[in-house]
Design an enzyme around this catalytic site. Structure first.
Site, PDB file in Angstrom:
ATOM      1  N   TYR A   1      10.776  -7.714 -21.260  1.00  0.00           N
ATOM      2  CA  TYR A   1      11.152  -8.817 -20.374  1.00  0.00           C
ATOM      3  C   TYR A   1      12.475  -9.440 -20.802  1.00  0.00           C
ATOM      4  O   TYR A   1      13.367  -9.654 -19.977  1.00  0.00           O
ATOM      5  CB  TYR A   1      10.042  -9.862 -20.388  1.00  0.00           C
ATOM      6  CG  TYR A   1      10.314 -11.101 -19.569  1.00  0.00           C
ATOM      7  CD1 TYR A   1      10.051 -11.128 -18.206  1.00  0.00           C
ATOM      8  CD2 TYR A   1      10.808 -12.266 -20.163  1.00  0.00           C
ATOM      9  CE1 TYR A   1      10.279 -12.265 -17.450  1.00  0.00           C
ATOM     10  CE2 TYR A   1      11.042 -13.412 -19.413  1.00  0.00           C
ATOM     11  CZ  TYR A   1      10.768 -13.407 -18.068  1.00  0.00           C
ATOM     12  OH  TYR A   1      10.999 -14.542 -17.324  1.00  0.00           O
TER      13      TYR A   1
ATOM     14  N   GLY B   1       6.424 -16.729  -3.041  1.00  0.00           N
ATOM     15  CA  GLY B   1       5.123 -17.224  -2.619  1.00  0.00           C
ATOM     16  C   GLY B   1       4.421 -18.133  -3.588  1.00  0.00           C
ATOM     17  O   GLY B   1       3.420 -18.769  -3.229  1.00  0.00           O
TER      18      GLY B   1
ATOM     19  N   LEU C   1       7.913  -4.963  -5.176  1.00  0.00           N
ATOM     20  CA  LEU C   1       9.335  -4.773  -5.453  1.00  0.00           C
ATOM     21  C   LEU C   1       9.630  -3.499  -6.234  1.00  0.00           C
ATOM     22  O   LEU C   1      10.793  -3.094  -6.344  1.00  0.00           O
ATOM     23  CB  LEU C   1       9.892  -5.977  -6.208  1.00  0.00           C
ATOM     24  CG  LEU C   1       9.981  -7.276  -5.402  1.00  0.00           C
ATOM     25  CD1 LEU C   1      10.439  -8.414  -6.288  1.00  0.00           C
ATOM     26  CD2 LEU C   1      10.923  -7.114  -4.224  1.00  0.00           C
TER      27      LEU C   1
END
Length: 255
Positions: free
Chosen positions: A162, A21, A71
């Site tokens: 990350y 998106g 998610l």
């Protein structure tokens, strides 16, 4: 700028993009729609996603299917794959693009933060692949494209969870490729350099840091989300039919 190349085999292909998106994901959603694919995309942010679907429908003539999903909720992710398949046919192209690159300190890291970070940046890549694999096997072919990052290759100091996830994506890519290749399913990774999305500009880009980064690239241009579209389309199409278990670095020659 969207790529000029056309991949005829992507016309009417059922494509699912996570994090489709905004940012790179929005460019991919539009890029596949412009190829004539039947696109579904998952995102957690409702307003910008619906605005993107409106824009693509107006400009391309095909409305991508927006599915709102967190998610971290694997059952919801599996349901989204089923919804995309009902709407567009079995998914034969999966792009695992969603990520959250918040900065975090080693000293302040908690177990809960680590687990939540991995639940966005690594875990869904496996479970989305698991969910689409049966449909790809029925189709006799498929392409799974996992977004990693060059951040772990340049020893980025400010987001260890990350970068651990992004390194893990390469191992996951190779393991899935080894398992699924016999079924005609290819699995590859894309490792972008510093792509200047709206999020990057709002949080981390300064004129000085961007100029310094571009100066180290071979191609002295700022990378835009649209620059990721061509490589992904190539990996999705049968132009790359014998390419699997690979990581494509797209960083303007920074590394």
């Amino acid at each position: 700028m969207m790529p000029s190349a056309t991949f005829p085999d992507l016309k009417d292909a059922s494509v699912l993009i996570t994090g489709g998106g905004s940012g790179i994901g929005a460019a991919l959603t539009e890029g596949f729609a412009r190829q004539g694919a039947r696109v579904a995309f998952i995102d957690i942010a409702e307003a910008p996603s619906r605005a993107l679907a409106d824009k693509v429908e107006q400009e391309v003539g095909r409305r991508p299917l927006f599915i709102k999903v967190d998610l971290r909720d694997i059952d919801a992710l599996r349901a989204a794959v089923e919804q995309a398949a009902r709407a567009n046919g079995d998914v034969t192209v999966l792009v695992n693009n969603a990520a959250l690159d918040d900065r975090h300190d080693i000293e302040a890291m908690s177990v809960d933060y680590w687990d939540a970070n991995q639940a966005v940046n690594l875990r869904p890549h496996f479970f989305s692949a698991q969910a689409v694999a049966p449909g790809m096997k029925r189709a006799g072919h498929g392409s799974i494209i996992n977004f990693t990052s060059t951040s772990f290759l340049i020893n980025h100091p400010d987001m260890p969870s990350y970068t651990a996830a992004k390194a893990g994506i390469i191992g996951l890519t190779k393991g899935l490729a080894g398992k699924l290749g016999k079924d005609g399913i290819r699995v590859n990774a894309i490792a972008p350099g510093w792509v200047i999305t709206e999020r990057q500009r709002s949080l981390w880009v300064t004129d000085e840091t961007l100029a310094a980064h571009v100066a180290k690239q071979c191609i002295k241009e700022v990378m835009q989300p649209e620059d990721m579209v061509g490589p992904v389309l190539f990996l999705a199409s049968d132009a790359s039919r014998m390419l699997t278990a690979q990581t494509m670095i797209v960083d303007g020659g920074f590394l």
